[in-house]
Design a protein around this motif. Structure first.
Motif, PDB file in Angstrom:
ATOM      1  N   TYR A  97       0.787  -1.221   0.000  1.00 44.95           N
ATOM      2  CA  TYR A  97       0.000   0.000   0.000  1.00 44.95           C
ATOM      3  C   TYR A  97       0.824   1.277   0.000  1.00 44.95           C
ATOM      4  CZ  TYR A  97      -3.392  -3.522   1.076  1.00 44.95           C
ATOM      5  OH  TYR A  97      -4.157  -4.652   1.022  1.00 44.95           O
ATOM      6  N   GLU A  98       2.140   1.155   0.075  1.00 49.76           N
ATOM      7  CA  GLU A  98       3.010   2.331   0.068  1.00 49.76           C
ATOM      8  C   GLU A  98       3.999   2.175  -1.075  1.00 49.76           C
ATOM      9  OE1 GLU A  98       5.764   4.869   3.203  1.00 49.76           O
ATOM     10  OE2 GLU A  98       5.009   2.915   3.776  1.00 49.76           O
ATOM     11  N   THR A  99       4.117   3.217  -1.905  1.00 53.03           N
ATOM     12  CA  THR A  99       5.037   3.161  -3.039  1.00 53.03           C
ATOM     13  C   THR A  99       6.324   3.903  -2.713  1.00 53.03           C
ATOM     14  OG1 THR A  99       4.063   5.137  -4.034  1.00 53.03           O
ATOM     15  CG2 THR A  99       3.147   3.010  -4.708  1.00 53.03           C
ATOM     16  N   PHE A 100       7.404   3.520  -3.393  1.00 51.77           N
ATOM     17  CA  PHE A 100       8.719   4.103  -3.156  1.00 51.77           C
ATOM     18  C   PHE A 100       9.367   4.455  -4.481  1.00 51.77           C
ATOM     19  CE2 PHE A 100       7.608   1.424   0.361  1.00 51.77           C
ATOM     20  CZ  PHE A 100       7.861   2.248   1.437  1.00 51.77           C
ATOM     21  N   ALA A 101      10.225   5.468  -4.460  1.00 49.58           N
ATOM     22  CA  ALA A 101      10.852   5.980  -5.669  1.00 49.58           C
ATOM     23  C   ALA A 101      11.907   5.034  -6.237  1.00 49.58           C
ATOM     24  CB  ALA A 101      11.481   7.349  -5.403  1.00 49.58           C
ATOM     25  N   ASN A 102      12.546   4.238  -5.376  1.00 50.28           N
ATOM     26  CA  ASN A 102      13.592   3.323  -5.852  1.00 50.28           C
ATOM     27  C   ASN A 102      13.680   2.114  -4.932  1.00 50.28           C
ATOM     28  OD1 ASN A 102      15.499   3.904  -3.666  1.00 50.28           O
ATOM     29  ND2 ASN A 102      15.736   5.893  -4.658  1.00 50.28           N
ATOM     30  N   PRO A 103      14.337   1.048  -5.382  1.00 47.62           N
ATOM     31  CA  PRO A 103      14.424  -0.167  -4.573  1.00 47.62           C
ATOM     32  C   PRO A 103      15.164   0.003  -3.247  1.00 47.62           C
ATOM     33  CG  PRO A 103      14.874  -0.684  -6.860  1.00 47.62           C
ATOM     34  CD  PRO A 103      14.809   0.810  -6.750  1.00 47.62           C
ATOM     35  N   THR A 104      16.105   0.944  -3.169  1.00 47.34           N
ATOM     36  CA  THR A 104      16.827   1.153  -1.912  1.00 47.34           C
ATOM     37  C   THR A 104      15.887   1.685  -0.833  1.00 47.34           C
ATOM     38  OG1 THR A 104      18.857   1.595  -3.140  1.00 47.34           O
ATOM     39  CG2 THR A 104      18.801   2.296  -0.838  1.00 47.34           C
ATOM     40  N   LEU A 105      15.091   2.685  -1.159  1.00 52.44           N
ATOM     41  CA  LEU A 105      14.125   3.218  -0.197  1.00 52.44           C
ATOM     42  C   LEU A 105      13.102   2.155   0.175  1.00 52.44           C
ATOM     43  CD1 LEU A 105      13.528   6.780  -1.697  1.00 52.44           C
ATOM     44  CD2 LEU A 105      14.895   6.164   0.298  1.00 52.44           C
ATOM     45  N   LEU A 106      12.698   1.348  -0.794  1.00 53.20           N
ATOM     46  CA  LEU A 106      11.751   0.268  -0.549  1.00 53.20           C
ATOM     47  C   LEU A 106      12.328  -0.755   0.430  1.00 53.20           C
ATOM     48  CD1 LEU A 106       9.492  -1.499  -2.983  1.00 53.20           C
ATOM     49  CD2 LEU A 106      11.232  -2.869  -1.903  1.00 53.20           C
ATOM     50  N   ALA A 107      13.579  -1.143   0.231  1.00 51.84           N
ATOM     51  CA  ALA A 107      14.222  -2.132   1.108  1.00 51.84           C
ATOM     52  C   ALA A 107      14.367  -1.589   2.526  1.00 51.84           C
ATOM     53  CB  ALA A 107      15.580  -2.524   0.546  1.00 51.84           C
ATOM     54  N   ARG A 108      14.731  -0.321   2.664  1.00 51.84           N
ATOM     55  CA  ARG A 108      14.845   0.274   4.000  1.00 51.84           C
ATOM     56  C   ARG A 108      13.499   0.300   4.715  1.00 51.84           C
ATOM     57  NH1 ARG A 108      18.790   5.325   2.390  1.00 51.84           N
ATOM     58  NH2 ARG A 108      20.680   4.088   2.149  1.00 51.84           N
ATOM     59  N   ALA A 109      12.433   0.629   3.973  1.00 49.53           N
ATOM     60  CA  ALA A 109      11.092   0.634   4.570  1.00 49.53           C
ATOM     61  C   ALA A 109      10.685  -0.781   4.977  1.00 49.53           C
ATOM     62  CB  ALA A 109      10.082   1.214   3.597  1.00 49.53           C
ATOM     63  N   ALA A 110      11.050  -1.773   4.182  1.00 51.19           N
ATOM     64  CA  ALA A 110      10.737  -3.166   4.530  1.00 51.19           C
ATOM     65  C   ALA A 110      11.443  -3.561   5.821  1.00 51.19           C
ATOM     66  CB  ALA A 110      11.133  -4.092   3.388  1.00 51.19           C
ATOM     67  N   VAL A 111      12.698  -3.129   5.984  1.00 51.45           N
ATOM     68  CA  VAL A 111      13.432  -3.422   7.221  1.00 51.45           C
ATOM     69  C   VAL A 111      12.695  -2.809   8.414  1.00 51.45           C
ATOM     70  CG1 VAL A 111      15.553  -2.876   8.505  1.00 51.45           C
ATOM     71  CG2 VAL A 111      15.698  -3.750   6.168  1.00 51.45           C
ATOM     72  N   ARG A 112      12.258  -1.566   8.276  1.00 53.60           N
ATOM     73  CA  ARG A 112      11.520  -0.917   9.367  1.00 53.60           C
ATOM     74  C   ARG A 112      10.211  -1.649   9.652  1.00 53.60           C
ATOM     75  NH1 ARG A 112      13.255   3.669   6.533  1.00 53.60           N
ATOM     76  NH2 ARG A 112      11.194   3.896   5.588  1.00 53.60           N
ATOM     77  N   ASP A 113       9.478  -2.033   8.591  1.00 48.45           N
ATOM     78  CA  ASP A 113       8.194  -2.703   8.768  1.00 48.45           C
ATOM     79  C   ASP A 113       8.344  -4.100   9.367  1.00 48.45           C
ATOM     80  OD1 ASP A 113       6.836  -0.511   7.778  1.00 48.45           O
ATOM     81  OD2 ASP A 113       6.561  -1.334   5.769  1.00 48.45           O
ATOM     82  N   LEU A 114       9.433  -4.776   9.050  1.00 45.05           N
ATOM     83  CA  LEU A 114       9.653  -6.111   9.594  1.00 45.05           C
ATOM     84  C   LEU A 114       9.905  -6.089  11.100  1.00 45.05           C
ATOM     85  CD1 LEU A 114      11.841  -7.688   6.801  1.00 45.05           C
ATOM     86  CD2 LEU A 114       9.564  -8.435   7.487  1.00 45.05           C
ATOM     87  N   GLN A 115      10.403  -4.982  11.627  1.00 43.22           N
ATOM     88  CA  GLN A 115      10.651  -4.804  13.060  1.00 43.22           C
ATOM     89  C   GLN A 115      11.437  -5.969  13.660  1.00 43.22           C
ATOM     90  OE1 GLN A 115       6.867  -4.060  14.930  1.00 43.22           O
ATOM     91  NE2 GLN A 115       6.536  -2.185  13.794  1.00 43.22           N
ATOM     92  N   GLY A 116      12.473  -6.401  12.956  1.00 47.23           N
ATOM     93  CA  GLY A 116      13.338  -7.459  13.459  1.00 47.23           C
ATOM     94  C   GLY A 116      12.939  -8.856  13.045  1.00 47.23           C
ATOM     95  N   ALA A 117      11.750  -9.032  12.495  1.00 51.31           N
ATOM     96  CA  ALA A 117      11.311 -10.359  12.052  1.00 51.31           C
ATOM     97  C   ALA A 117      12.074 -10.756  10.787  1.00 51.31           C
ATOM     98  CB  ALA A 117       9.819 -10.354  11.770  1.00 51.31           C
ATOM     99  N   SER A 118      12.215 -12.049  10.578  1.00 54.66           N
ATOM    100  CA  SER A 118      12.872 -12.544   9.378  1.00 54.66           C
ATOM    101  C   SER A 118      11.905 -12.509   8.203  1.00 54.66           C
ATOM    102  CB  SER A 118      13.361 -13.969   9.577  1.00 54.66           C
ATOM    103  OG  SER A 118      14.367 -14.010  10.538  1.00 54.66           O
ATOM    104  N   LEU A 119      12.452 -12.333   7.023  1.00 53.39           N
ATOM    105  CA  LEU A 119      11.670 -12.379   5.805  1.00 53.39           C
ATOM    106  C   LEU A 119      11.319 -13.836   5.523  1.00 53.39           C
ATOM    107  CD1 LEU A 119      10.863 -10.117   3.870  1.00 53.39           C
ATOM    108  CD2 LEU A 119      12.827 -10.697   2.483  1.00 53.39           C
ATOM    109  N   ALA A 120      10.076 -14.108   5.210  1.00 54.98           N
ATOM    110  CA  ALA A 120       9.672 -15.483   4.894  1.00 54.98           C
ATOM    111  C   ALA A 120      10.368 -15.902   3.605  1.00 54.98           C
ATOM    112  CB  ALA A 120       8.168 -15.573   4.736  1.00 54.98           C
TER     113      ALA A 120
END
Length: 129
Positions: A100-123
């Protein structure tokens, strides 16, 4: 009797929040400095540590599923696990972590994913462990 007034309470609270804000800003600067890679990476790639998680982006790696769906799409990995990303028609990017949130480039997207994961591992992709 010594009573604290509302004005004194608000002043003390504002001072404490200012100190916390300055501490958080200083920590953010330290995190940004730590995110800079020590060794040079090839052009078009990213290899950084952000909030304690390793982000790797390889450009033109073919994307997910071995590249047969999206040739030329970057491959994004968080701690060695692939993050499924998609490019929208307007050029913005979304991920499986947050559609539901768009990002200008993959780097910003990856950083947001790290924040959203809150320490959880990626499935793992495809159900593999």
């Amino acid at each position: 009797m010594n009573k604290i007034t509302r004005r004194q309470a608000l002043g003390t609270t504002a001072g404490a929040l200012t100190v916390l804000g300055l501490t958080a800003a200083a920590t953010g600067v330290a995190t940004s400095a730590a995110a800079t890679p020590a060794t040079p990476t090839p052009p078009g790639t990213v290899d950084e540590v952000y909030q304690g998680r390793r982000i790797q982006i390889a450009q033109g790696g073919g994307g997910h599923h071995g590249g047969h769906h999206s040739p030329g799409q970057p491959t994004v990995r968080i701690d060695g696990r692939e993050l499924h990303i998609m490019r929208n028609a307007d050029g913005s990017w979304i991920s499986v972590v947050n559609h539901y949130e768009t990002f200008a480039n993959p780097t910003l997207l990856a950083r947001a994913a790290v924040r959203d994961l809150q320490g959880a591992s990626l499935a793992p992709f495809g159900g593999a462990a």
